[in-house]
Design a protein around this motif. Structure first.
Motif, mmCIF file in Angstrom:
data_model
loop_
_atom_site.group_PDB
_atom_site.id
_atom_site.type_symbol
_atom_site.label_atom_id
_atom_site.label_comp_id
_atom_site.label_asym_id
_atom_site.label_seq_id
_atom_site.Cartn_x
_atom_site.Cartn_y
_atom_site.Cartn_z
ATOM 1 N N ARG A 92 10.433 42.379 -17.560
ATOM 2 C CA ARG A 92 10.222 40.939 -17.383
ATOM 3 C C ARG A 92 10.064 40.237 -18.718
ATOM 4 N NH1 ARG A 92 4.438 39.300 -15.589
ATOM 5 N NH2 ARG A 92 4.214 39.941 -17.767
ATOM 6 N N ASP A 93 9.455 40.931 -19.671
ATOM 7 C CA ASP A 93 9.197 40.319 -20.967
ATOM 8 C C ASP A 93 10.373 40.436 -21.936
ATOM 9 O OD1 ASP A 93 6.726 39.648 -20.007
ATOM 10 O OD2 ASP A 93 5.643 41.244 -21.039
ATOM 11 N N GLY A 94 11.505 40.995 -21.471
ATOM 12 C CA GLY A 94 12.713 40.915 -22.276
ATOM 13 C C GLY A 94 13.327 42.214 -22.762
ATOM 14 N N LEU A 95 12.720 43.369 -22.493
ATOM 15 C CA LEU A 95 13.313 44.621 -22.944
ATOM 16 C C LEU A 95 14.548 44.930 -22.102
ATOM 17 C CD1 LEU A 95 12.713 46.846 -25.046
ATOM 18 C CD2 LEU A 95 11.579 48.142 -23.221
ATOM 19 N N PRO A 96 15.704 45.207 -22.730
ATOM 20 C CA PRO A 96 16.930 45.496 -21.970
ATOM 21 C C PRO A 96 16.720 46.639 -20.988
ATOM 22 C CG PRO A 96 17.449 45.170 -24.283
ATOM 23 C CD PRO A 96 15.946 45.197 -24.190
ATOM 24 N N TRP A 97 17.376 46.531 -19.823
ATOM 25 C CA TRP A 97 17.163 47.478 -18.736
ATOM 26 C C TRP A 97 18.488 48.065 -18.280
ATOM 27 C CZ3 TRP A 97 15.792 45.590 -13.141
ATOM 28 C CH2 TRP A 97 15.573 46.699 -12.302
ATOM 29 N N PHE A 98 18.545 49.404 -18.237
ATOM 30 C CA PHE A 98 19.689 50.137 -17.706
ATOM 31 C C PHE A 98 19.221 50.937 -16.493
ATOM 32 C CE2 PHE A 98 20.531 49.430 -22.148
ATOM 33 C CZ PHE A 98 21.895 49.207 -22.243
ATOM 34 N N ALA A 99 20.095 51.044 -15.490
ATOM 35 C CA ALA A 99 19.773 51.824 -14.288
ATOM 36 C C ALA A 99 20.899 52.803 -13.997
ATOM 37 C CB ALA A 99 19.557 50.903 -13.087
ATOM 38 N N SER A 100 20.521 53.991 -13.555
ATOM 39 C CA SER A 100 21.536 55.001 -13.251
ATOM 40 C C SER A 100 22.391 54.590 -12.070
ATOM 41 C CB SER A 100 20.865 56.350 -12.972
ATOM 42 O OG SER A 100 20.018 56.252 -11.836
ATOM 43 N N ASN A 101 21.778 54.022 -11.036
ATOM 44 C CA ASN A 101 22.509 53.655 -9.822
ATOM 45 C C ASN A 101 21.640 52.730 -8.987
ATOM 46 O OD1 ASN A 101 20.803 56.114 -9.111
ATOM 47 N ND2 ASN A 101 21.520 55.502 -7.103
ATOM 48 N N THR A 102 22.230 52.215 -7.914
ATOM 49 C CA THR A 102 21.490 51.306 -7.034
ATOM 50 C C THR A 102 21.592 51.730 -5.570
ATOM 51 O OG1 THR A 102 23.414 49.824 -6.960
ATOM 52 C CG2 THR A 102 21.682 49.316 -8.577
ATOM 53 N N ASP A 103 21.747 53.030 -5.308
ATOM 54 C CA ASP A 103 21.806 53.516 -3.922
ATOM 55 C C ASP A 103 20.500 53.191 -3.201
ATOM 56 O OD1 ASP A 103 24.064 54.614 -5.001
ATOM 57 O OD2 ASP A 103 23.781 56.591 -4.118
ATOM 58 N N MET A 104 20.600 52.517 -2.069
ATOM 59 C CA MET A 104 19.404 52.139 -1.324
ATOM 60 C C MET A 104 18.798 53.302 -0.544
ATOM 61 S SD MET A 104 18.869 49.084 -2.206
ATOM 62 C CE MET A 104 17.604 48.584 -1.051
ATOM 63 N N THR A 105 19.597 54.323 -0.255
ATOM 64 C CA THR A 105 19.086 55.468 0.492
ATOM 65 C C THR A 105 19.507 56.767 -0.182
ATOM 66 O OG1 THR A 105 21.049 55.571 1.916
ATOM 67 C CG2 THR A 105 19.197 54.225 2.672
ATOM 68 N N ILE A 106 18.805 57.831 0.157
ATOM 69 C CA ILE A 106 19.147 59.162 -0.318
ATOM 70 C C ILE A 106 18.864 60.145 0.805
ATOM 71 C CG2 ILE A 106 16.854 59.564 -1.325
ATOM 72 C CD1 ILE A 106 18.278 61.153 -3.541
ATOM 73 N N PRO A 107 19.799 61.071 1.092
ATOM 74 C CA PRO A 107 19.541 62.055 2.153
ATOM 75 C C PRO A 107 18.551 63.109 1.688
ATOM 76 C CG PRO A 107 21.673 62.465 1.126
ATOM 77 C CD PRO A 107 21.149 61.199 0.521
ATOM 78 N N THR A 108 17.612 63.457 2.539
ATOM 79 C CA THR A 108 16.620 64.488 2.222
ATOM 80 C C THR A 108 16.500 65.443 3.404
ATOM 81 O OG1 THR A 108 14.683 63.407 3.181
ATOM 82 C CG2 THR A 108 15.318 62.725 0.952
ATOM 83 N N ALA A 109 15.746 66.522 3.200
ATOM 84 C CA ALA A 109 15.534 67.492 4.270
ATOM 85 C C ALA A 109 14.766 66.883 5.436
ATOM 86 C CB ALA A 109 14.791 68.705 3.725
#
Length: 330
Positions: free
Chosen positions: A148-165
């Motif tokens: 929020r204060d200005g540090l650049p932001w990178f994200a690996s992905n934006t998947d809303m769900t992930i399959p789990t056991a």
């Protein structure tokens, strides 16, 4: 959706395979997946395993694939963690200090790109986030404030769900959405559907004719479209009929099949005349807003005809066809 007179192995030199829902589901291999991949390779075609999951290292992914009977080396695996690390190095150079929030796959990828990993409260040129089941809330809060204060932001992905056991669970995209709502900042994303992950895969393989294969419309299929490659949707993962008939133009696959066996066969064309779409022995149309499919034939042809008729209806009317009165053949 288009047809192919011969098997897709005659058309494409590289299959970029998503993992969850395509090659395996949770701890189990998708039936027939290992055999299809072996047959594809036997025709002198290359394979890359492309995943938005940034939590695991490539060697762990390749080991898991081998345990399931799918031959895979570390070089066959390309992750969103690798793609985002490469992106950060391009922007800030080797040795740059990066505040990281994620799992071991992200930290290993950053180190491989000769970036210096620091804590979320330390001096850094950027923040990078990825899926990590052990990430703690206090670190998320501190990272969000710095973004929020200005540090650049990178994200690996934006998947809303992930399959789990234990079922489908919140993915990294939920965290990205939370931080974005708090900070008003949208990250630079490396994973599908954004181009960096697939572009890195094609560069690594030197492919001239790649095919993206996945089970998700919003990541795999849209991602292939954004880098200008054809796509194959398989029905072994999260996409069902309701999702398919509502697909936006950029989320519609070039080809469709029940599973990875679709790599090895011809794909009959769909013919649309007026409001009716036919494929093989199936004929589909939308009547009073509801999808209708008649005839008999191969299961995949049913899905192709149903999809084409529904998309035609959506494009003409702006309304998604109801699918409550139809059931795909088993």
């Amino acid at each position: 959706m288009v047809g192919s007179e011969g098997p897709l192995s005659d058309v494409y030199d590289l299959a970029m395979l998503d993992l969850d829902g395509v090659v395996y589901v949770g701890p189990d291999v998708v039936p027939g997946a290992a055999e299809a991949i072996t047959a594809w390779r036997s025709r002198s075609r290359a394979v890359a395993f492309v995943t938005n999951n940034a939590s695991r290292t490539p060697d762990r992914v390749s080991d898991h694939l081998c345990e399931l009977g799918v031959a895979a080396s570390v070089d066959d695996v390309v992750t969103s963690a690798q793609a985002v690390a490469s992106l950060i190095r391009q922007r800030h150079g080797a040795g740059a200090a990066v505040a990281a929030l994620g799992g071991e796959g992200l930290y290993a990828a950053l180190a491989a790109e000769e970036l210096t990993v620091v804590g979320v409260g330390e001096e850094a040129v950027a923040v990078v986030t990825g899926y990590g089941p052990q990430v703690v809330w206090s670190d998320i809060m501190q990272a969000a404030v710095r973004i929020r204060d200005g540090l650049p932001w990178f994200a690996s992905n934006t998947d809303m769900t992930i399959p789990t056991a234990f079922g489908t669970a919140p993915g990294h995209g939920v965290l990205v959405e939370t931080i974005t709502r708090f900070s008003g900042v949208t990250p630079e994303v490396a994973g599908k559907p954004e181009p960096p992950l697939l572009e890195q895969t094609m560069r690594r393989r030197g492919s001239d004719a790649a095919l993206m294969v996945g089970d998700r419309l919003d990541t795999d299929i849209a991602g292939g479209a954004r880098v200008g490659v054809d796509t194959l949707l398989v029905l072994t993962g999260v996409t069902g009929l309701a999702e398919l008939v509502a697909a936006a133009a950029e989320e519609r696959p070039t080809y469709l099949s029940a599973d990875l066996g679709g790599l090895l066969v011809a794909h009959p064309p769909v013919v649309t005349e007026g409001a009716r779409s036919t494929c093989g022995g199936w004929s589909a149309t939308v009547v009073d807003g509801a999808l209708r499919v008649e005839g008999h034939g191969e299961r995949d042809d049913w899905w192709r005809a149903a999809s084409a008729a529904s998309w035609d209806h959506l494009d003409r009317t702006g309304h998604t066809a109801s699918v409550t009165e139809v059931e795909p053949p088993r």
